[in-house]
Design an enzyme around this catalytic site. Structure first.
Site, mmCIF file in Angstrom:
data_model
loop_
_atom_site.group_PDB
_atom_site.id
_atom_site.type_symbol
_atom_site.label_atom_id
_atom_site.label_comp_id
_atom_site.label_asym_id
_atom_site.label_seq_id
_atom_site.Cartn_x
_atom_site.Cartn_y
_atom_site.Cartn_z
ATOM 1 N N ASN A 1 3.485 -34.952 48.663
ATOM 2 C CA ASN A 1 2.712 -33.658 49.047
ATOM 3 C C ASN A 1 3.541 -32.199 49.036
ATOM 4 O O ASN A 1 3.458 -31.563 49.993
ATOM 5 C CB ASN A 1 2.142 -33.951 50.417
ATOM 6 C CG ASN A 1 3.441 -34.181 51.395
ATOM 7 O OD1 ASN A 1 4.541 -34.468 51.328
ATOM 8 N ND2 ASN A 1 3.065 -33.877 52.782
ATOM 9 N N HIS B 1 9.422 -27.931 58.573
ATOM 10 C CA HIS B 1 8.724 -26.724 58.841
ATOM 11 C C HIS B 1 9.549 -25.754 59.431
ATOM 12 O O HIS B 1 10.321 -26.135 60.171
ATOM 13 C CB HIS B 1 7.480 -26.987 59.476
ATOM 14 C CG HIS B 1 6.514 -27.998 58.819
ATOM 15 N ND1 HIS B 1 5.815 -27.600 57.914
ATOM 16 C CD2 HIS B 1 6.080 -29.037 59.370
ATOM 17 C CE1 HIS B 1 5.081 -28.808 57.494
ATOM 18 N NE2 HIS B 1 5.254 -29.717 58.267
ATOM 19 N N HIS C 1 5.104 -45.184 58.912
ATOM 20 C CA HIS C 1 5.061 -44.592 60.396
ATOM 21 C C HIS C 1 4.070 -45.134 61.393
ATOM 22 O O HIS C 1 3.141 -44.453 62.001
ATOM 23 C CB HIS C 1 5.152 -42.899 60.308
ATOM 24 C CG HIS C 1 4.362 -42.303 59.294
ATOM 25 N ND1 HIS C 1 2.919 -42.843 59.249
ATOM 26 C CD2 HIS C 1 4.391 -41.175 58.603
ATOM 27 C CE1 HIS C 1 2.129 -42.254 58.404
ATOM 28 N NE2 HIS C 1 3.046 -41.113 57.654
ATOM 29 N N HIS D 1 10.234 -35.670 52.992
ATOM 30 C CA HIS D 1 9.570 -34.550 52.182
ATOM 31 C C HIS D 1 10.840 -33.581 51.979
ATOM 32 O O HIS D 1 11.124 -32.895 52.989
ATOM 33 C CB HIS D 1 8.629 -34.108 53.339
ATOM 34 C CG HIS D 1 7.501 -34.859 53.821
ATOM 35 N ND1 HIS D 1 6.315 -35.279 53.067
ATOM 36 C CD2 HIS D 1 7.469 -36.069 54.567
ATOM 37 C CE1 HIS D 1 5.517 -36.065 53.529
ATOM 38 N NE2 HIS D 1 6.355 -36.578 54.571
ATOM 39 N N PHE D 2 11.018 -33.343 50.797
ATOM 40 C CA PHE D 2 12.013 -32.373 50.605
ATOM 41 C C PHE D 2 11.467 -31.120 50.026
ATOM 42 O O PHE D 2 12.379 -30.098 49.776
ATOM 43 C CB PHE D 2 13.093 -32.895 49.514
ATOM 44 C CG PHE D 2 14.303 -33.838 50.259
ATOM 45 C CD1 PHE D 2 14.378 -33.821 51.485
ATOM 46 C CD2 PHE D 2 15.010 -34.756 49.655
ATOM 47 C CE1 PHE D 2 15.466 -34.745 52.126
ATOM 48 C CE2 PHE D 2 16.004 -35.447 50.000
ATOM 49 C CZ PHE D 2 15.895 -35.798 51.614
ATOM 50 N N ARG D 3 10.071 -31.016 49.931
ATOM 51 C CA ARG D 3 9.407 -29.788 49.674
ATOM 52 C C ARG D 3 9.636 -28.983 48.349
ATOM 53 O O ARG D 3 9.048 -27.816 48.318
ATOM 54 C CB ARG D 3 9.923 -28.948 50.814
ATOM 55 C CG ARG D 3 9.737 -29.285 52.585
ATOM 56 C CD ARG D 3 8.388 -29.538 52.555
ATOM 57 N NE ARG D 3 8.072 -29.776 54.020
ATOM 58 C CZ ARG D 3 7.193 -30.849 54.486
ATOM 59 N NH1 ARG D 3 6.234 -31.380 53.732
ATOM 60 N NH2 ARG D 3 6.898 -30.933 55.915
ATOM 61 N N ASP E 1 10.424 -39.968 57.898
ATOM 62 C CA ASP E 1 9.258 -39.046 57.747
ATOM 63 C C ASP E 1 10.034 -37.585 57.981
ATOM 64 O O ASP E 1 9.337 -36.639 58.584
ATOM 65 C CB ASP E 1 8.306 -39.245 58.779
ATOM 66 C CG ASP E 1 7.099 -38.444 58.131
ATOM 67 O OD1 ASP E 1 7.052 -37.820 57.210
ATOM 68 O OD2 ASP E 1 5.908 -38.363 58.946
ATOM 69 N N HIS F 1 -0.197 -43.734 54.490
ATOM 70 C CA HIS F 1 -0.474 -42.921 55.830
ATOM 71 C C HIS F 1 -1.755 -43.381 56.286
ATOM 72 O O HIS F 1 -3.045 -43.033 55.698
ATOM 73 C CB HIS F 1 -0.454 -41.374 55.345
ATOM 74 C CG HIS F 1 -0.661 -40.751 56.729
ATOM 75 N ND1 HIS F 1 0.441 -39.733 56.786
ATOM 76 C CD2 HIS F 1 -1.456 -40.756 57.370
ATOM 77 C CE1 HIS F 1 -0.010 -39.184 58.169
ATOM 78 N NE2 HIS F 1 -1.044 -39.713 58.322
HETATM 79 O O1 DOR Z 1 3.670 -34.859 60.379
HETATM 80 C C1 DOR Z 1 3.566 -35.136 59.275
HETATM 81 N N1 DOR Z 1 4.255 -34.195 58.325
HETATM 82 N N2 DOR Z 1 3.225 -36.226 58.703
HETATM 83 C C2 DOR Z 1 2.908 -36.421 57.359
HETATM 84 O O2 DOR Z 1 2.222 -37.200 56.972
HETATM 85 C C3 DOR Z 1 3.142 -35.201 56.426
HETATM 86 C C4 DOR Z 1 4.352 -34.641 57.115
HETATM 87 C C5 DOR Z 1 4.522 -33.143 56.189
HETATM 88 O O3 DOR Z 1 4.657 -33.079 54.991
HETATM 89 O O4 DOR Z 1 4.596 -32.002 56.945
#
Ligand code: DOR
Length: 454
Positions: free
Chosen positions: A94, A310, A235, A62-64, A306, A179
């Protein structure tokens, strides 16, 4: 004129046939020759004492970007990848907005151009709103396929009911990433955390329990068979899912994370609190041992990190307000090399999980093995180096790792992407020139296979 662009000399090469003492010659981004190839090259890398592995591909990051660039972006996330010895990453949908349309995919590809240090592809998210477009979307250049969230996690993507999930599964043909957590059970058990907030993140694997994962995996396997669709279960966190997955290997491939193979409850929650909070959760040592058995048995196809950065300020919120996820793209290879050094898997199995497995699961064109004609992607590692995972080394914008302070045996010394050395001894080199990964099933549409004139 120099015959080759790059020559990697004196190393031990992990080829499909086993470990070989050989030089590796690169021309135009591809492997041109293996063996004793002479010294005629523009650039020579002395790899004595090092192992040359096929480039490690992290199929879950996830590179946001766009939307949450305070946590990470395509430049910082891919820099972390390169520093960790990763040569390509598949990025999750996402973001904000979620990746749901052709325009969203093209926007991510445009953002990655000239900023991504490693090769890349993007998942399109499945939603009721785009189900009719998924078959076309999954075939677009630079798309790694469709990802569906059966349980809600970070972001708003969710397909929780069987009817919509079946429509999504029937909508395309490529392997679909899943997922697997059961949303109805998550909702039913939510009061457990709301009523016991003082217990903190240790409640996470109680709320999102093993049955939550098993139920969803069983459901998606049943529906995938009904739809005749291949799935890749991301995962996997429980021993309970592995027999189901083993029974369905004709249809299902399996991913585990280094976090689930390394950490265990309750210790990780006592030590790391919400930093250890991810979905699906880190579980007890019994489940962890079952994941290792599935690695040994061959049920597991791929290691994905994964990588889910954050900010520490967000993680500091009291559970359950704290977000789920931890960074991991930079530590995937060091951790797996450390497991190799501890005898938990062989080097051949590691390469199968980090390179050949991703290529096989997603049908990647021209990557995943050190062989003549393949892309010259290499993770060049020192299996003996003992290093501490230190804060200074971390490149993710979130600025932390759950593995900080851990000393590992085995370290990425250099990262080569299509013949360009992008990392050497902890330094990024040159400019970001990652390109979209190509896929066998969609190559013709990418225009990448020249048509024969008839
Ligand atoms: O822990 C997680 N964080 N599981 C996920 O499926 C999404 C990911 C996130 O994008 O933060």
């Amino acid at each position: 004129m120099q015959k080759y662009d790059l020559l990697i000399t004196g190393g031990t090469v992990a080829t499909p046939g086993g470990l070989v003492a050989a030089d590796v010659a690169v021309t135009d981004g591809r492997i041109a020759a293996l063996g004793d190839v002479g010294a005629n090259a523009a650039e020579v890398f002395d790899a004595r004492g090092l192992h040359i592995l096929p480039g490690a591909i992290d199929t879950q990051v996830h590179f946001r970007e766009p939307g949450h660039e305070a946590k990470e972006d395509l430049a910082t996330g891919s820099a972390a990848a390169a520093l960790g010895g990763i040569t390509a990453g598949f990025e999750m949908p996402n973001t904000s907005p979620s990746t749901l349309t052709a325009a969203d995919l093209d926007d991510k590809l445009a953002r990655a151009h000239g900023r991504a240090w490693v090769d890349h592809a993007f998942f399109v998210g499945a939603a009721a709103a785009n189900v009719d477009n998924l078959a076309a979307l999954e075939c677009r250049p630079g798309c790694s396929g469709v990802k569906v969230f059966m349980g809600s996690s970070t972001g708003s993507l969710l397909v929780e009911d069987d009817a919509t999930l079946l429509r999504v599964l029937a909508a395309g043909a490529r392997r679909m990433a899943v997922h697997a957590e059961d949303e109805a059970r998550l909702r039913a058990r939510r009061s457990l955390v709301d009523d016991n907030a003082a217990a903190g993140a240790a409640l996470h694997p109680e709320w999102r329990d093993a049955e939550t994962a098993r139920l969803a995996t069983a459901r998606v396997l049943r529906l995938a068979r009904q739809a005749g669709r291949r799935v890749h279960v991301l995962h996997v966190s429980t021993g309970d899912e592995m027999p189901l997955l083993a029974e369905n290997k004709d249809l299902a491939t399996v991913e585990v994370t280094p976090q689930h193979l390394t950490l265990s409850a309750p210790e990780c929650y006592e030590r790391l609190g919400t930093l250890a909070q991810m979905n699906p959760p880190i579980r007890d040592a019994g489940h962890r041992a079952a994941l290792w058995r599935a690695v040994a048995d061959g049920v597991v196809d791929v290691i994905g990190s994964d990588h889910a950065p954050h900010l520490l300020s967000e993680k500091a919120k009291p559970y359950p307000a704290s977000p789920s996820g931890m960074p991991g793209v930079q530590t995937l290879l060091p951790l797996m090399l450390d497991h190799l050094a501890a005898g938990r898997l062989s080097l051949a199995r590691l390469v199968d999980l980090t390179s050949a497995g991703p290529a096989r699961v997603y049908g990647i064109a021209g990557k995943g093995r050190v062989a003549v004609g393949y892309d010259a992607d290499f993770s060049i590692v020192d299996l003996e180096a003992r290093r501490e995972i230190g804060k200074d080394w971390l490149a993710s914008r979130c600025g932390w790792s759950p593995f900080e302070g851990m000393t590992v045996t085995g370290w990425p010394q250099a990262t080569v992407v299509r013949g360009r050395m992008v990392m050497r001894e902890g330094e990024l080199l040159g400019t970001p020139a990652g390109r979209p990964v190509r896929f066998q099933e969609t190559l013709a549409r990418d225009g990448a296979i020249p048509r024969l004139e008839r």
